[in-house]
Design a protein around this motif. Structure first.
Motif, PDB file in Angstrom:
ATOM      1  N   SER A  69     -16.832 -11.725 -10.057  1.00 54.30           N
ATOM      2  CA  SER A  69     -15.820 -12.309  -8.898  1.00 54.30           C
ATOM      3  C   SER A  69     -14.091 -12.008  -8.756  1.00 54.30           C
ATOM      4  N   LEU A  70     -14.114 -11.800 -10.298  1.00 54.50           N
ATOM      5  CA  LEU A  70     -12.746 -10.510 -10.621  1.00 54.50           C
ATOM      6  C   LEU A  70     -12.142 -10.231  -9.698  1.00 54.50           C
ATOM      7  N   LYS A  71     -13.204  -8.814  -9.999  1.00 52.93           N
ATOM      8  CA  LYS A  71     -12.749  -7.618  -9.455  1.00 52.93           C
ATOM      9  C   LYS A  71     -12.821  -8.042  -8.132  1.00 52.93           C
ATOM     10  N   GLU A  72     -13.627  -8.563  -7.228  1.00 56.55           N
ATOM     11  CA  GLU A  72     -13.805  -9.384  -6.102  1.00 56.55           C
ATOM     12  C   GLU A  72     -12.510  -9.560  -5.388  1.00 56.55           C
ATOM     13  N   ILE A  73     -12.015 -10.444  -6.219  1.00 57.85           N
ATOM     14  CA  ILE A  73     -10.527 -11.345  -6.170  1.00 57.85           C
ATOM     15  C   ILE A  73      -9.542 -10.699  -5.766  1.00 57.85           C
ATOM     16  N   ALA A  81       5.537 -15.676   2.385  1.00 51.67           N
ATOM     17  CA  ALA A  81       4.946 -15.009   0.827  1.00 51.67           C
ATOM     18  C   ALA A  81       3.755 -15.883   0.703  1.00 51.67           C
ATOM     19  N   ALA A  82       4.377 -17.717   1.022  1.00 55.44           N
ATOM     20  CA  ALA A  82       2.933 -18.532   0.841  1.00 55.44           C
ATOM     21  C   ALA A  82       2.052 -18.602   1.402  1.00 55.44           C
ATOM     22  N   ILE A  83       2.717 -18.931   2.896  1.00 51.66           N
ATOM     23  CA  ILE A  83       1.616 -19.441   3.803  1.00 51.66           C
ATOM     24  C   ILE A  83       0.931 -17.648   4.287  1.00 51.66           C
ATOM     25  N   TYR A  84       1.339 -16.936   3.949  1.00 54.51           N
ATOM     26  CA  TYR A  84       0.218 -15.663   4.163  1.00 54.51           C
ATOM     27  C   TYR A  84      -0.664 -15.550   3.485  1.00 54.51           C
ATOM     28  N   GLY A  85      -0.914 -16.249   2.095  1.00 58.58           N
ATOM     29  CA  GLY A  85      -1.144 -15.526   0.726  1.00 58.58           C
ATOM     30  C   GLY A  85      -2.938 -17.128   1.033  1.00 58.58           C
ATOM     31  N   LEU A  86      -1.901 -18.206   1.915  1.00 58.94           N
ATOM     32  CA  LEU A  86      -2.894 -19.227   2.177  1.00 58.94           C
ATOM     33  C   LEU A  86      -3.042 -19.084   3.359  1.00 58.94           C
ATOM     34  N   ARG A  87      -3.080 -18.675   4.008  1.00 62.99           N
ATOM     35  CA  ARG A  87      -3.518 -19.075   5.938  1.00 62.99           C
ATOM     36  C   ARG A  87      -5.025 -18.985   5.711  1.00 62.99           C
ATOM     37  N   GLY A  88      -5.177 -20.143   6.457  1.00 60.40           N
ATOM     38  CA  GLY A  88      -7.085 -20.017   7.083  1.00 60.40           C
ATOM     39  C   GLY A  88      -7.979 -20.543   6.046  1.00 60.40           C
ATOM     40  N   THR A 144      -5.065  -6.541   1.858  1.00 60.17           N
ATOM     41  CA  THR A 144      -3.921  -6.274   2.429  1.00 60.17           C
ATOM     42  C   THR A 144      -2.794  -5.621   2.848  1.00 60.17           C
ATOM     43  N   PHE A 145      -2.683  -5.052   2.100  1.00 58.36           N
ATOM     44  CA  PHE A 145      -1.434  -4.181   1.473  1.00 58.36           C
ATOM     45  C   PHE A 145      -1.448  -2.917   2.423  1.00 58.36           C
ATOM     46  N   ARG A 146      -0.612  -2.471   3.207  1.00 58.72           N
ATOM     47  CA  ARG A 146      -0.186  -1.199   3.974  1.00 58.72           C
ATOM     48  C   ARG A 146      -0.793   0.253   3.091  1.00 58.72           C
ATOM     49  N   SER A 147      -0.373   0.141   1.905  1.00 53.74           N
ATOM     50  CA  SER A 147      -0.352   1.095   1.006  1.00 53.74           C
ATOM     51  C   SER A 147      -1.987   1.027   0.360  1.00 53.74           C
ATOM     52  N   ASP A 148      -2.895   2.543  -0.074  1.00 53.59           N
ATOM     53  CA  ASP A 148      -3.412   2.608  -0.673  1.00 53.59           C
ATOM     54  C   ASP A 148      -3.751   2.279  -2.294  1.00 53.59           C
ATOM     55  N   HIS A 198       5.018  -3.689   0.082  1.00 57.18           N
ATOM     56  CA  HIS A 198       4.036  -3.479   1.470  1.00 57.18           C
ATOM     57  C   HIS A 198       3.166  -3.586   1.314  1.00 57.18           C
ATOM     58  N   GLY A 199       3.163  -5.539   1.212  1.00 57.04           N
ATOM     59  CA  GLY A 199       2.356  -6.751   1.695  1.00 57.04           C
ATOM     60  C   GLY A 199       2.413  -7.220   2.822  1.00 57.04           C
ATOM     61  N   PRO A 200       1.632  -7.931   3.144  1.00 51.83           N
ATOM     62  CA  PRO A 200       2.090  -8.597   4.591  1.00 51.83           C
ATOM     63  C   PRO A 200       3.442  -9.350   5.380  1.00 51.83           C
ATOM     64  N   THR A 201       3.922  -9.582   4.229  1.00 55.16           N
ATOM     65  CA  THR A 201       5.322 -10.693   4.040  1.00 55.16           C
ATOM     66  C   THR A 201       6.499  -9.642   4.175  1.00 55.16           C
ATOM     67  N   TYR A 202       6.165  -7.763   3.221  1.00 60.33           N
ATOM     68  CA  TYR A 202       7.477  -6.985   3.398  1.00 60.33           C
ATOM     69  C   TYR A 202       8.408  -6.911   2.724  1.00 60.33           C
ATOM     70  N   ALA A 203       7.736  -8.103   0.802  1.00 60.92           N
ATOM     71  CA  ALA A 203       8.720  -8.431   0.547  1.00 60.92           C
ATOM     72  C   ALA A 203       8.173  -8.933  -1.023  1.00 60.92           C
ATOM     73  N   PHE A 204       8.531  -8.289  -1.984  1.00 62.60           N
ATOM     74  CA  PHE A 204       7.781  -8.313  -3.523  1.00 62.60           C
ATOM     75  C   PHE A 204       6.707  -9.576  -3.847  1.00 62.60           C
ATOM     76  N   LYS A 205       7.126 -10.446  -3.338  1.00 64.49           N
ATOM     77  CA  LYS A 205       6.353 -11.625  -3.530  1.00 64.49           C
ATOM     78  C   LYS A 205       5.271 -12.167  -3.123  1.00 64.49           C
ATOM     79  N   ASP A 206       4.545 -11.047  -2.431  1.00 69.86           N
ATOM     80  CA  ASP A 206       3.064 -10.407  -1.649  1.00 69.86           C
ATOM     81  C   ASP A 206       2.157 -10.143  -3.245  1.00 69.86           C
ATOM     82  N   VAL A 207       2.844  -9.347  -3.929  1.00 69.16           N
ATOM     83  CA  VAL A 207       2.577  -9.001  -4.209  1.00 69.16           C
ATOM     84  C   VAL A 207       1.365 -10.258  -5.387  1.00 69.16           C
ATOM     85  N   ALA A 208       1.720 -11.704  -5.881  1.00 64.67           N
ATOM     86  CA  ALA A 208       1.669 -12.633  -6.511  1.00 64.67           C
ATOM     87  C   ALA A 208       1.171 -12.994  -5.526  1.00 64.67           C
TER      88      ALA A 208
END
Ligand SMILES: *Cc1c(COP(=O)(O)O)cnc(C)c1O
Length: 513
Positions: A79-83, A163-170, A90-94, A114-124
């Motif tokens: 499960s951890l691998k899958e998470i 970053a929080a919104i993009y991490g929790l939407r849906g 969702t990142f734009r860079s491989d 390179h995450g959805p909101t273009y700031a480092f907080k996306d990584v977390a």
């Protein structure tokens, strides 16, 4: 094979028996005593493991690191691998966090945007969103008669909220309310938050300042009845999972350098505010990543720089936050610094008694609350200085540095950085000057935001260059499109607790329909 894993304790606890699981530490966020959760020990890795890790992809490396801190009871490996996979898909860079090598000679830029909101907080926060969902599902599957919901309430001055919104939407069983000060965040930041149409997300545009918003959020959390009714959760940078997720890119970028130059002497330079980003570097170093120095780069809000340069380890809040060109680093008190202080205090104790360290920290933070400062002592500040150095950077230098990097960059040429990264680059130049070119250090400067998010400062720095164009050189198509999308804006006419609570009540009813 069963490996023992750390449990989690509060930085202010003097009772090891209060230690809790990873899952509880993540879901609680902040400890009851006001402290922050830390692992009961920092796992270390051997040279052999380090060599193995040096060949891994970002996701595989993240898995190896996180499994040292998370037990199978909390999250089974598969499960951890899958998470992890889902979080970084969702990142734009491989590479998730690619390293721009030799932007200038021996200066490398670790691109965290390179995450959805273009700031480092996306990584977390991409990871944290999936963790919340995982733990809620786990609970609700085991307790179908007692389905738990989580309501996230937060205030933002720009980056954290989106970053929080993009991490929790849906996400199922999670609702998100983010307060922001109307007219006081950048246009792109507002568009990023208000163009999200998911039913479980609502931004509240409050007439007032960021401090007003933050105070309302604090009061809401202090309201036992409201808290109980909605099971409130927080996403600010005190959550341990955010630090954990950020450890990966330190190792990952270190290997990019050390795979080419064995025994490379690496310094990381980190634009810092709440100390969450650079604290992950501290954990990487303690785990066994070879590093010469972690350089704290602050703007004019320089509490960390003042601490490190003080004789007696004085940690003193300033009276006012200065509004600078790097707003995500405008802070009075650096909350995650408390975690570092715990480890420093602990290391000073001859009997290495964790409970004693907790009671020392508790006293310091009581003093901070009553007197606005405390002294950690010269041995603590000395211990900090063996791994950390610091630089503070003025607004004018930010503007100059954006221009200088644009002019001097070799690979790629005309490299454009945002004002937060500019704080880091100026600090890197300062270090290079002190060290001398012959010292042979490799500098990795962390880039915490895409320049398009901070158009005003970037344009001011670069408008004098004839061939520069924001539209052509900076603005990504995805962000350009935002202005034409429909917006979901909820205005709150006064920065008033009861009014905000009423709006949240109404919105929750509407979301559940
Ligand atoms: C949050 C943020 C920082 C500061 O990071 P901390 O973990 O608070 O030290 C720096 N730059 C940007 C763009 C940010 O969003």
């Amino acid at each position: 094979m069963s490996r023992t894993k750390p449990t989690y304790r509060s930085t202010r606890s003097s009772n090891t028996n209060e230690n809790i699981s990873f899952e509880s530490a993540i879901m609680k966020g902040l400890a009851k005593d006001g402290g922050l959760f830390i692992p009961s020990y920092i796992p270390t890795i051997s040279q052999e493991q380090l060599d193995k890790w040096s060949k891994l992809s970002f996701n595989d490396l993240a898995f190896e690191i996180m499994s040292l801190y998370i037990s199978e009871d909390d999250i089974p490996s598969e499960s951890l691998k899958e998470i992890i996979k889902r979080s970084y898909s969702t990142f734009r860079s491989d590479e998730v966090t690619p390293l721009a090598k030799n932007v200038e000679k021996n200066i490398h830029v670790l691109e965290l945007f390179h995450g959805p909101t273009y700031a480092f907080k996306d990584v977390a926060l991409q990871f944290v969103g999936n963790l919340f969902e995982y733990f809620l599902n786990k609970h609700n599957t085991a307790n179908p008669d007692n389905v738990k919901q989580l309501t996230i309430v937060g205030a933002t001055s720009g980056d954290t909220g989106s970053a929080a919104i993009y991490g929790l939407r849906g996400k199922e069983n999670i609702k998100v309310f983010i307060l922001y000060p109307n007219g006081r965040i950048s246009k792109i930041q507002e568009e990023q938050m208000t163009t999200i149409q998911d039913k479980n997300v609502q931004t509240l545009s409050v007439t007032g300042t960021f401090d007003n918003c933050q105070n309302i959020v604090k009061e809401i959390f202090g309201d036992a009845e409201f808290n109980e009714k909605y099971n409130l959760g927080a996403v600010n940078s005190i959550n341990w999972a955010r630090i954990l997720a950020q450890i990966t890119y330190y190792f990952y970028s270190y290997f990019k350098i050390s795979n080419e130059q064995k025994d490379a002497k690496v310094k990381f330079v980190v634009p810092s505010g709440n100390f969450g980003d650079i604290l992950a570097g501290f954990f990487a170093a303690k785990m066994g990543m070879p590093v010469e120095k972690l350089v704290i780069a602050t703007n004019e809000n320089d509490i960390l720089d003042r601490f490190l340069k003080s004789e007696n380890g004085e940690y003193a809040s300033s009276n006012d936050v200065k509004a600078t060109l790097s707003p995500a680093m405008d802070i009075l008190i650096s909350s995650n610094f408390e975690r570092l202080l715990w480890f420093l205090a602990y290391e000073q104790l001859s009997d290495k008694d964790a409970d004693k360290a907790g009671s020392i920290l508790n006293n310091w933070f009581k003093e901070l609350k009553t007197n606005g400062k405390f002294e950690a002592g010269s041995s603590v500040v000395k211990a900090a200085s063996t791994l950390f150095d610091s630089e503070s950077v003025q607004d004018l230098e930010i503007l100059q540095t954006i221009g200088k990097v644009y002019e001097n960059s070799e690979n790629p040429t005309k490299y454009i950085i945002d004002p937060h990264t500019a704080v880091g680059m100026k600090a890197t130049y300062n270090q290079l000057e002190k060290d001398g070119k012959d010292a042979g250090f490799q500098y990795i400067c962390l880039s915490t935001a895409h320049p398009a998010k901070f158009a005003d400062a970037v344009n001011k720095s670069l408008e004098a260059f004839n061939d520069y164009s924001f539209e052509k050189d900076v603005l990504p198509e995805e962000l350009r499109k935002l202005s034409s999308l429909p917006k979901k804006i909820k205005l709150v006419s006064r920065a008033n607790l009861e009014l905000v609570k009423k709006v949240i009540d109404e919105e929750i009813i509407a979301m559940d329909q």
